[in-house]
Design a protein around this motif. Structure first.
Motif, PDB file in Angstrom:
ATOM      1  N   SER A 163      -4.371  21.958  82.258  1.00 47.02           N
ATOM      2  CA  SER A 163      -4.733  20.796  82.473  1.00 47.02           C
ATOM      3  C   SER A 163      -5.672  20.144  81.745  1.00 47.02           C
ATOM      4  O   SER A 163      -7.011  20.769  81.438  1.00 47.02           O
ATOM      5  CB  SER A 163      -5.250  20.399  84.133  1.00 47.02           C
ATOM      6  N   PRO A 164      -5.688  18.853  81.094  1.00 44.72           N
ATOM      7  CA  PRO A 164      -6.659  18.367  80.454  1.00 44.72           C
ATOM      8  C   PRO A 164      -7.845  18.166  81.047  1.00 44.72           C
ATOM      9  O   PRO A 164      -7.655  17.505  82.184  1.00 44.72           O
ATOM     10  CB  PRO A 164      -5.833  16.975  79.880  1.00 44.72           C
ATOM     11  N   VAL A 165      -9.104  18.280  80.444  1.00 47.62           N
ATOM     12  CA  VAL A 165     -10.409  18.172  81.292  1.00 47.62           C
ATOM     13  C   VAL A 165     -11.497  17.078  80.570  1.00 47.62           C
ATOM     14  O   VAL A 165     -12.391  16.598  81.216  1.00 47.62           O
ATOM     15  CB  VAL A 165     -10.995  19.455  81.694  1.00 47.62           C
ATOM     16  N   ALA A 166     -11.062  17.098  79.085  1.00 47.01           N
ATOM     17  CA  ALA A 166     -11.817  16.043  78.080  1.00 47.01           C
ATOM     18  C   ALA A 166     -11.100  15.950  76.935  1.00 47.01           C
ATOM     19  O   ALA A 166     -10.132  16.795  76.609  1.00 47.01           O
ATOM     20  CB  ALA A 166     -13.203  16.788  78.271  1.00 47.01           C
ATOM     21  N   THR A 167     -11.287  14.843  76.476  1.00 48.39           N
ATOM     22  CA  THR A 167     -11.009  14.232  75.252  1.00 48.39           C
ATOM     23  C   THR A 167     -12.440  13.804  74.326  1.00 48.39           C
ATOM     24  O   THR A 167     -13.138  13.294  74.982  1.00 48.39           O
ATOM     25  CB  THR A 167      -9.831  13.203  75.240  1.00 48.39           C
ATOM     26  N   HIS A 168     -12.367  14.078  73.028  1.00 53.72           N
ATOM     27  CA  HIS A 168     -13.100  13.511  72.045  1.00 53.72           C
ATOM     28  C   HIS A 168     -12.640  13.441  70.776  1.00 53.72           C
ATOM     29  O   HIS A 168     -11.565  13.995  70.541  1.00 53.72           O
ATOM     30  CB  HIS A 168     -14.502  14.190  72.180  1.00 53.72           C
ATOM     31  N   GLU A 169     -13.273  12.566  69.835  1.00 56.93           N
ATOM     32  CA  GLU A 169     -12.913  12.501  68.336  1.00 56.93           C
ATOM     33  C   GLU A 169     -13.687  13.519  67.704  1.00 56.93           C
ATOM     34  O   GLU A 169     -14.714  13.949  67.826  1.00 56.93           O
ATOM     35  CB  GLU A 169     -13.225  11.196  67.674  1.00 56.93           C
ATOM     36  N   ALA A 170     -13.213  14.117  66.611  1.00 54.52           N
ATOM     37  CA  ALA A 170     -13.872  15.214  65.698  1.00 54.52           C
ATOM     38  C   ALA A 170     -13.193  14.851  64.257  1.00 54.52           C
ATOM     39  O   ALA A 170     -12.022  14.549  63.976  1.00 54.52           O
ATOM     40  CB  ALA A 170     -13.479  16.674  65.885  1.00 54.52           C
ATOM     41  N   VAL A 171     -14.161  15.263  63.284  1.00 52.20           N
ATOM     42  CA  VAL A 171     -13.943  14.961  62.073  1.00 52.20           C
ATOM     43  C   VAL A 171     -13.489  16.449  61.253  1.00 52.20           C
ATOM     44  O   VAL A 171     -14.353  17.417  61.437  1.00 52.20           O
ATOM     45  CB  VAL A 171     -15.020  14.272  61.225  1.00 52.20           C
ATOM     46  N   VAL A 172     -12.315  16.402  60.868  1.00 50.76           N
ATOM     47  CA  VAL A 172     -11.874  17.694  60.200  1.00 50.76           C
ATOM     48  C   VAL A 172     -11.747  17.447  58.581  1.00 50.76           C
ATOM     49  O   VAL A 172     -11.170  16.574  58.295  1.00 50.76           O
ATOM     50  CB  VAL A 172     -10.375  17.849  60.828  1.00 50.76           C
ATOM     51  N   VAL A 173     -12.137  18.610  57.892  1.00 48.33           N
ATOM     52  CA  VAL A 173     -12.520  18.303  56.499  1.00 48.33           C
ATOM     53  C   VAL A 173     -11.531  19.402  56.015  1.00 48.33           C
ATOM     54  O   VAL A 173     -11.528  20.627  56.088  1.00 48.33           O
ATOM     55  CB  VAL A 173     -13.792  18.687  55.863  1.00 48.33           C
ATOM     56  N   PRO A 174     -10.074  18.955  55.353  1.00 47.25           N
ATOM     57  CA  PRO A 174      -9.161  19.796  55.155  1.00 47.25           C
ATOM     58  C   PRO A 174      -9.773  20.687  53.957  1.00 47.25           C
ATOM     59  O   PRO A 174     -10.580  20.240  53.175  1.00 47.25           O
ATOM     60  CB  PRO A 174      -8.030  19.103  54.570  1.00 47.25           C
ATOM     61  N   LEU A 175      -8.949  21.940  53.847  1.00 51.16           N
ATOM     62  CA  LEU A 175      -9.284  22.922  52.673  1.00 51.16           C
ATOM     63  C   LEU A 175      -9.184  22.242  51.293  1.00 51.16           C
ATOM     64  O   LEU A 175      -7.971  21.643  50.947  1.00 51.16           O
ATOM     65  CB  LEU A 175      -8.721  24.195  52.921  1.00 51.16           C
ATOM     66  N   SER A 176      -9.783  22.406  50.384  1.00 52.74           N
ATOM     67  CA  SER A 176      -9.630  21.679  49.083  1.00 52.74           C
ATOM     68  C   SER A 176      -8.860  23.139  48.347  1.00 52.74           C
ATOM     69  O   SER A 176      -8.940  24.048  48.684  1.00 52.74           O
ATOM     70  CB  SER A 176     -10.981  21.462  48.294  1.00 52.74           C
ATOM     71  N   ASP A 177      -8.148  22.534  47.190  1.00 47.02           N
ATOM     72  CA  ASP A 177      -7.412  23.669  46.237  1.00 47.02           C
ATOM     73  C   ASP A 177      -8.513  24.622  45.777  1.00 47.02           C
ATOM     74  O   ASP A 177      -8.090  25.686  45.646  1.00 47.02           O
ATOM     75  CB  ASP A 177      -6.914  22.623  45.036  1.00 47.02           C
ATOM     76  N   GLU A 178      -9.624  24.217  45.474  1.00 48.28           N
ATOM     77  CA  GLU A 178     -10.686  24.911  44.892  1.00 48.28           C
ATOM     78  C   GLU A 178     -10.956  26.079  46.040  1.00 48.28           C
ATOM     79  O   GLU A 178     -11.110  27.032  45.525  1.00 48.28           O
ATOM     80  CB  GLU A 178     -12.050  24.183  44.401  1.00 48.28           C
ATOM     81  N   GLU A 179     -11.139  25.827  47.313  1.00 52.01           N
ATOM     82  CA  GLU A 179     -11.525  26.689  48.545  1.00 52.01           C
ATOM     83  C   GLU A 179     -10.387  27.449  48.493  1.00 52.01           C
ATOM     84  O   GLU A 179     -10.550  28.775  48.584  1.00 52.01           O
ATOM     85  CB  GLU A 179     -11.678  25.862  49.735  1.00 52.01           C
ATOM     86  N   LEU A 180      -9.270  27.071  48.446  1.00 51.92           N
ATOM     87  CA  LEU A 180      -7.971  27.972  48.552  1.00 51.92           C
ATOM     88  C   LEU A 180      -7.842  29.026  47.187  1.00 51.92           C
ATOM     89  O   LEU A 180      -7.533  30.004  47.397  1.00 51.92           O
ATOM     90  CB  LEU A 180      -6.695  27.011  48.565  1.00 51.92           C
ATOM     91  N   LEU A 181      -8.253  28.604  46.170  1.00 48.57           N
ATOM     92  CA  LEU A 181      -8.119  29.443  44.970  1.00 48.57           C
ATOM     93  C   LEU A 181      -9.281  30.513  45.346  1.00 48.57           C
ATOM     94  O   LEU A 181      -9.102  31.727  44.788  1.00 48.57           O
ATOM     95  CB  LEU A 181      -8.507  28.540  43.961  1.00 48.57           C
ATOM     96  N   ALA A 182     -10.486  30.073  45.734  1.00 49.66           N
ATOM     97  CA  ALA A 182     -11.523  31.130  45.889  1.00 49.66           C
ATOM     98  C   ALA A 182     -11.034  32.163  46.945  1.00 49.66           C
ATOM     99  O   ALA A 182     -11.422  33.241  46.754  1.00 49.66           O
ATOM    100  CB  ALA A 182     -12.842  30.303  46.331  1.00 49.66           C
ATOM    101  N   PHE A 183     -10.657  31.518  48.022  1.00 45.73           N
ATOM    102  CA  PHE A 183     -10.056  32.432  49.003  1.00 45.73           C
ATOM    103  C   PHE A 183      -8.887  33.603  48.456  1.00 45.73           C
ATOM    104  O   PHE A 183      -9.141  34.607  48.692  1.00 45.73           O
ATOM    105  CB  PHE A 183      -9.610  31.662  50.115  1.00 45.73           C
ATOM    106  N   ALA A 184      -8.198  32.830  47.717  1.00 48.95           N
ATOM    107  CA  ALA A 184      -6.780  33.988  47.019  1.00 48.95           C
ATOM    108  C   ALA A 184      -7.538  34.897  46.227  1.00 48.95           C
ATOM    109  O   ALA A 184      -7.253  36.155  46.146  1.00 48.95           O
ATOM    110  CB  ALA A 184      -6.026  33.174  46.327  1.00 48.95           C
ATOM    111  N   LYS A 185      -8.520  34.424  45.470  1.00 49.58           N
ATOM    112  CA  LYS A 185      -9.332  35.386  44.485  1.00 49.58           C
ATOM    113  C   LYS A 185     -10.177  36.396  45.193  1.00 49.58           C
ATOM    114  O   LYS A 185     -10.217  37.586  44.645  1.00 49.58           O
ATOM    115  CB  LYS A 185     -10.199  34.638  43.660  1.00 49.58           C
ATOM    116  N   ALA A 186     -10.542  36.276  46.327  1.00 51.50           N
ATOM    117  CA  ALA A 186     -11.369  37.161  47.091  1.00 51.50           C
ATOM    118  C   ALA A 186     -10.635  38.142  47.824  1.00 51.50           C
ATOM    119  O   ALA A 186     -11.079  39.169  48.337  1.00 51.50           O
ATOM    120  CB  ALA A 186     -12.129  36.380  48.007  1.00 51.50           C
TER     121      ALA A 186
END
Length: 187
Positions: A163-186
């Motif tokens: 059951s829903p008990v609360a709602t709010h707004e949140a800011v989501v910052v999507p992954l950048s291509d650079e972050e995805l590339l760094a992740f793949a390299k790691a």
């Protein structure tokens, strides 16, 4: 050439709770070989692989941006459980929950990889997840979702007794291509 960061997205977040185990039962999907296995001391690279494969399309980024030490502290905490769904021998999804000190279990992450969507596994896998959580006899189970999640996520959680008990707004910052590339390299 400098690439720009993806723009931030405002998400409508819904917090839900469940105070009794599900009463439904569902048959295992036919003609699909499945296994759900707990992964103790999950290697960070494997967790990040699962997290990215399940969450990329829903803009999951937080755990990928964590340092190894911070992520290990969460995942290797004895109160954290990670279980992986395998379909025909390959990883197809996972769930993660955390047992709080107040007898509340928080379903932190739940989802299927893209290749497992459309196989009729979603409801069955969520029910198996809830059976695993409720086997620990919590006082209640909580989960959070948002409008960037699967279009039927909120409806499915409610169908199984949340059951829903609360709602709010949140800011989501999507992954950048650079972050995805760094992740793949790691890896």
């Amino acid at each position: 050439m400098q690439r720009s960061k993806p723009p931030a997205i405002t998400a409508h977040v819904t917090e839900l709770e469940m105070t009794s185990p599900p009463k439904q039962s569902l048959p295992m999907p036919i003609n699909i070989h499945t296994a759900i296995l707990r992964v103790s001391d999950i290697p960070l690279a494997y967790y990040r692989f699962l997290y990215l494969r399940v969450g990329k399309r829903w803009h999951w980024a937080e755990r990928l941006r964590m340092s190894d030490d911070d992520l290990a502290a969460i995942l290797h905490d004895k109160r954290t459980t990670v279980m992986v769904l395998y379909v025909d021998g390959a990883p197809a999804g996972f769930f993660e929950f955390h047992q709080g000190d107040d007898d509340v279990i928080d379903l932190m992450h739940f989802g299927l990889m893209e290749h497992a969507l459309g196989l009729g596994l979603g409801k069955w896998f969520l029910l198996q997840t809830l059976f695993a959580v409720w086997a620990l006899n919590p006082h209640k189970v909580t989960v959070t979702t948002n409008n960037l999640d699967h279009p039927r996520a909120l409806q499915l959680y409610q169908q199984f007794g949340f059951s829903p008990v609360a709602t709010h707004e949140a800011v989501v910052v999507p992954l950048s291509d650079e972050e995805l590339l760094a992740f793949a390299k790691a890896l």
